[in-house]
Design an enzyme around this catalytic site. Structure first.
Site, PDB file in Angstrom:
ATOM      1  CB  SER A 153     -61.747  -7.243 -30.950  1.00 18.46           C
ATOM      2  OG  SER A 153     -61.420  -8.554 -30.574  1.00 18.46           O
ATOM      3  CG  PHE A 168     -59.371 -20.856 -43.758  1.00 11.55           C
ATOM      4  CD1 PHE A 168     -58.217 -20.421 -44.394  1.00 11.55           C
ATOM      5  CD2 PHE A 168     -59.723 -20.289 -42.545  1.00 11.55           C
ATOM      6  CE1 PHE A 168     -57.428 -19.433 -43.836  1.00 11.55           C
ATOM      7  CE2 PHE A 168     -58.946 -19.296 -41.970  1.00 11.55           C
ATOM      8  CZ  PHE A 168     -57.798 -18.877 -42.616  1.00 11.55           C
ATOM      9  CG  ASP A 224     -50.038 -18.831 -42.482  1.00 11.22           C
ATOM     10  OD1 ASP A 224     -49.301 -19.550 -41.779  1.00 11.22           O
ATOM     11  OD2 ASP A 224     -51.260 -18.733 -42.323  1.00 11.22           O
ATOM     12  CG  HIS A 230     -60.574 -11.401 -32.412  1.00 12.41           C
ATOM     13  ND1 HIS A 230     -60.228 -10.064 -32.538  1.00 12.41           N
ATOM     14  CD2 HIS A 230     -60.191 -11.985 -33.573  1.00 12.41           C
ATOM     15  CE1 HIS A 230     -59.652  -9.861 -33.714  1.00 12.41           C
ATOM     16  NE2 HIS A 230     -59.633 -11.013 -34.375  1.00 12.41           N
ATOM     17  CD  GLU A 265     -58.678 -11.369 -37.963  1.00  8.06           C
ATOM     18  OE1 GLU A 265     -58.342 -11.583 -36.783  1.00  8.06           O
ATOM     19  OE2 GLU A 265     -58.383 -12.138 -38.894  1.00  8.06           O
TER      20      GLU A 265
HETATM   21  P1  FAD Z   1     -45.090 -18.174 -34.116  1.00 16.17           P
HETATM   22  O1  FAD Z   1     -45.556 -17.837 -32.757  1.00 16.17           O
HETATM   23  O2  FAD Z   1     -43.746 -17.730 -34.528  1.00 16.17           O
HETATM   24  O3  FAD Z   1     -45.189 -19.777 -34.241  1.00 16.17           O
HETATM   25  C1  FAD Z   1     -45.016 -20.428 -35.501  1.00 16.17           C
HETATM   26  C2  FAD Z   1     -44.574 -21.875 -35.289  1.00 16.17           C
HETATM   27  O4  FAD Z   1     -43.242 -21.928 -34.814  1.00 16.17           O
HETATM   28  C3  FAD Z   1     -45.392 -22.675 -34.271  1.00 16.17           C
HETATM   29  O5  FAD Z   1     -45.497 -24.007 -34.723  1.00 16.17           O
HETATM   30  C4  FAD Z   1     -44.572 -22.622 -32.989  1.00 16.17           C
HETATM   31  O6  FAD Z   1     -44.760 -23.779 -32.167  1.00 16.17           O
HETATM   32  C5  FAD Z   1     -43.164 -22.519 -33.526  1.00 16.17           C
HETATM   33  N1  FAD Z   1     -42.309 -21.616 -32.734  1.00 16.17           N
HETATM   34  C6  FAD Z   1     -42.675 -20.436 -32.176  1.00 16.17           C
HETATM   35  N2  FAD Z   1     -41.619 -19.858 -31.562  1.00 16.17           N
HETATM   36  C7  FAD Z   1     -40.561 -20.686 -31.755  1.00 16.17           C
HETATM   37  C8  FAD Z   1     -39.201 -20.630 -31.378  1.00 16.17           C
HETATM   38  N3  FAD Z   1     -38.721 -19.610 -30.650  1.00 16.17           N
HETATM   39  N4  FAD Z   1     -38.393 -21.674 -31.761  1.00 16.17           N
HETATM   40  C9  FAD Z   1     -38.854 -22.715 -32.480  1.00 16.17           C
HETATM   41  N5  FAD Z   1     -40.162 -22.818 -32.860  1.00 16.17           N
HETATM   42  C10 FAD Z   1     -41.001 -21.812 -32.510  1.00 16.17           C
HETATM   43  N6  FAD Z   1     -51.432 -14.751 -40.872  1.00 16.17           N
HETATM   44  C11 FAD Z   1     -51.158 -13.776 -41.763  1.00 16.17           C
HETATM   45  O7  FAD Z   1     -50.415 -13.996 -42.731  1.00 16.17           O
HETATM   46  N7  FAD Z   1     -51.721 -12.514 -41.629  1.00 16.17           N
HETATM   47  C12 FAD Z   1     -52.538 -12.199 -40.597  1.00 16.17           C
HETATM   48  O8  FAD Z   1     -53.013 -11.065 -40.508  1.00 16.17           O
HETATM   49  C13 FAD Z   1     -52.832 -13.205 -39.617  1.00 16.17           C
HETATM   50  N8  FAD Z   1     -53.613 -12.942 -38.546  1.00 16.17           N
HETATM   51  C14 FAD Z   1     -53.809 -13.915 -37.598  1.00 16.17           C
HETATM   52  C15 FAD Z   1     -54.554 -13.613 -36.444  1.00 16.17           C
HETATM   53  C16 FAD Z   1     -54.779 -14.573 -35.462  1.00 16.17           C
HETATM   54  C17 FAD Z   1     -55.566 -14.206 -34.239  1.00 16.17           C
HETATM   55  C18 FAD Z   1     -54.251 -15.881 -35.634  1.00 16.17           C
HETATM   56  C19 FAD Z   1     -54.514 -16.943 -34.611  1.00 16.17           C
HETATM   57  C20 FAD Z   1     -53.516 -16.193 -36.768  1.00 16.17           C
HETATM   58  C21 FAD Z   1     -53.267 -15.223 -37.755  1.00 16.17           C
HETATM   59  N9  FAD Z   1     -52.496 -15.486 -38.876  1.00 16.17           N
HETATM   60  C22 FAD Z   1     -52.242 -14.493 -39.808  1.00 16.17           C
HETATM   61  C23 FAD Z   1     -51.932 -16.817 -39.107  1.00 16.17           C
HETATM   62  C24 FAD Z   1     -50.508 -16.945 -38.527  1.00 16.17           C
HETATM   63  O9  FAD Z   1     -49.653 -15.999 -39.126  1.00 16.17           O
HETATM   64  C25 FAD Z   1     -50.019 -18.352 -38.811  1.00 16.17           C
HETATM   65  O10 FAD Z   1     -50.713 -19.279 -38.029  1.00 16.17           O
HETATM   66  C26 FAD Z   1     -48.506 -18.565 -38.730  1.00 16.17           C
HETATM   67  O11 FAD Z   1     -48.232 -19.837 -39.292  1.00 16.17           O
HETATM   68  C27 FAD Z   1     -47.963 -18.549 -37.311  1.00 16.17           C
HETATM   69  O12 FAD Z   1     -47.921 -17.280 -36.804  1.00 16.17           O
HETATM   70  P2  FAD Z   1     -47.549 -17.042 -35.254  1.00 16.17           P
HETATM   71  O13 FAD Z   1     -47.462 -15.606 -35.057  1.00 16.17           O
HETATM   72  O14 FAD Z   1     -48.441 -17.836 -34.391  1.00 16.17           O
HETATM   73  O15 FAD Z   1     -46.079 -17.693 -35.257  1.00 16.17           O
END
Ligand code: FAD
Length: 281
Positions: A10, A210, A103, A260, A12
């Site tokens: 895939s 980054f 983020d 990916h 991105e």
């Molecule tokens: P979560 O899974 O919610 O985790 C965030 C943090 O909170 C982690 O430290 C975790 O340990 C903690 N956490 C998770 N669940 C809980 C809970 N229930 N209670 C307490 N703590 C918890 N960012 C963008 O803005 N746009 C994008 O398009 C984008 N694409 C991405 C694609 C990939 C493949 C990856 C790996 C990252 C991408 N990111 C993107 C970055 C991502 O949004 C950031 O890393 C963000 O800080 C965390 O997102 P997450 O979905 O992993 O969050």
């Protein structure tokens, strides 16, 4: 390396801000589509800053008959806004979403309806049943805000428990970090595919900046070697293409379920690696 078994690929993209960038992306996706990817994904800017742009590109790609996965995060959006967007995606034939917390710019927290990505996964599942394949983010070198290694994995498990189907990882250059992570995930009861995210290296300064921000490690020996190349792009490209090809080979030979690529909207870096891997028809 020969491709006896089909490797799931895939690619991105990020939504370009300019018309020139949008035009260029049409060429990029047409060229990369020749490599037969399973899907393309398009990122979503922090707190919805690229909302229309991401949606526009996804719709254009659907019109071209491409298989696409919009990234989606919730920022400060209300559930109705999220629902409308996901519904629009469903209606234009999208069946895969990369569901993220995103983020957030500082100061966002208080306005948020949802706080973690598992809530977005649960929301999409509740409203749209099994229509979408949901990918979530995973961090072999652990998310920078995580309290602990195991806790981060347990939160990843929470995303699967909420209904995610697969994960794509943050990029890394140390395959051991990935294999150890997958092993620990298995011990915590995760049996879904965890697809390694691959970042080709084209510009050392940008990558270093980054990587520091997102907690991805560039091993010291690679940093040092990259520094040597200075502005010699040709030598840098040759070194990094071999380096990332070897990383991909190691990953695939040891059971990674696919690759990916973070293409950075460029053709050559990704295509060169895939060609080296022998994955072109
Ligand atoms: P979560 O899974 O919610 O985790 C965030 C943090 O909170 C982690 O430290 C975790 O340990 C903690 N956490 C998770 N669940 C809980 C809970 N229930 N209670 C307490 N703590 C918890 N960012 C963008 O803005 N746009 C994008 O398009 C984008 N694409 C991405 C694609 C990939 C493949 C990856 C790996 C990252 C991408 N990111 C993107 C970055 C991502 O949004 C950031 O890393 C963000 O800080 C965390 O997102 P997450 O979905 O992993 O969050």
């Amino acid at each position: 390396m020969t491709s006896e078994k089909k490797v799931n690929l895939s690619f991105e993209f990020f939504p370009p801000k300019t018309d020139v960038g949008q035009e260029k992306l049409k060429t990029v996706r047409a060229e990369l589509n020749k490599l037969n990817p399973d899907f393309f994904s398009v990122t979503y800017g922090a707190s919805g800053s690229t909302r229309d742009n991401t949606k526009g590109i996804i719709k254009a790609m659907r019109n071209e008959g491409l298989s696409v996965a919009p990234h989606l995060s919730f920022g400060g959006d209300h559930e109705e806004t999220l629902y409308e967007m996901v519904d629009e995606y469903k209606n234009c034939g999208v069946n895969r979403i990369v569901a993220l917390r995103g983020d957030m710019p500082s100061g966002m927290g208080a306005a948020m309806q949802m706080v973690y990505a598992n809530e977005l996964v649960a929301f999409i599942r509740e409203k749209f049943g099994d229509h979408f394949h949901l990918c979530v983010a995973a961090y072999p070198e652990i998310h920078p805000e995580a309290n602990s290694y195991l806790q981060d994995i347990r939160y990843l498990k929470g995303k699967f428990d909420a209904g995610a189907n697969s994960a794509i990882t943050q990029y890394f250059y140390n395959p051991d970090a990935y294999f150890y992570f997958v092993e620990q995930c298995t011990k915590e009861g995760i049996d879904a595919p965890i697809i390694p995210g691959i970042m080709p290296i084209t510009n050392y300064q940008n990558l270093a900046r980054f990587s520091d921000a997102c907690g991805a490690e560039i091993p010291r020996w690679i940093r040092k070697r990259l520094e040597d190349f200075g502005s010699n792009q040709e030598s840098l490209q040759s070194f990094t293409t071999d380096l990332v090809t070897e990383l991909c080979e190691t990953l695939l030979e040891n059971g990674a379920p696919g690759l990916h690529f973070y293409t950075m909207n460029q053709i050559e870096p990704t295509r060169n690696i895939i060609t080296n891997l022998g994955l072109t028809d």
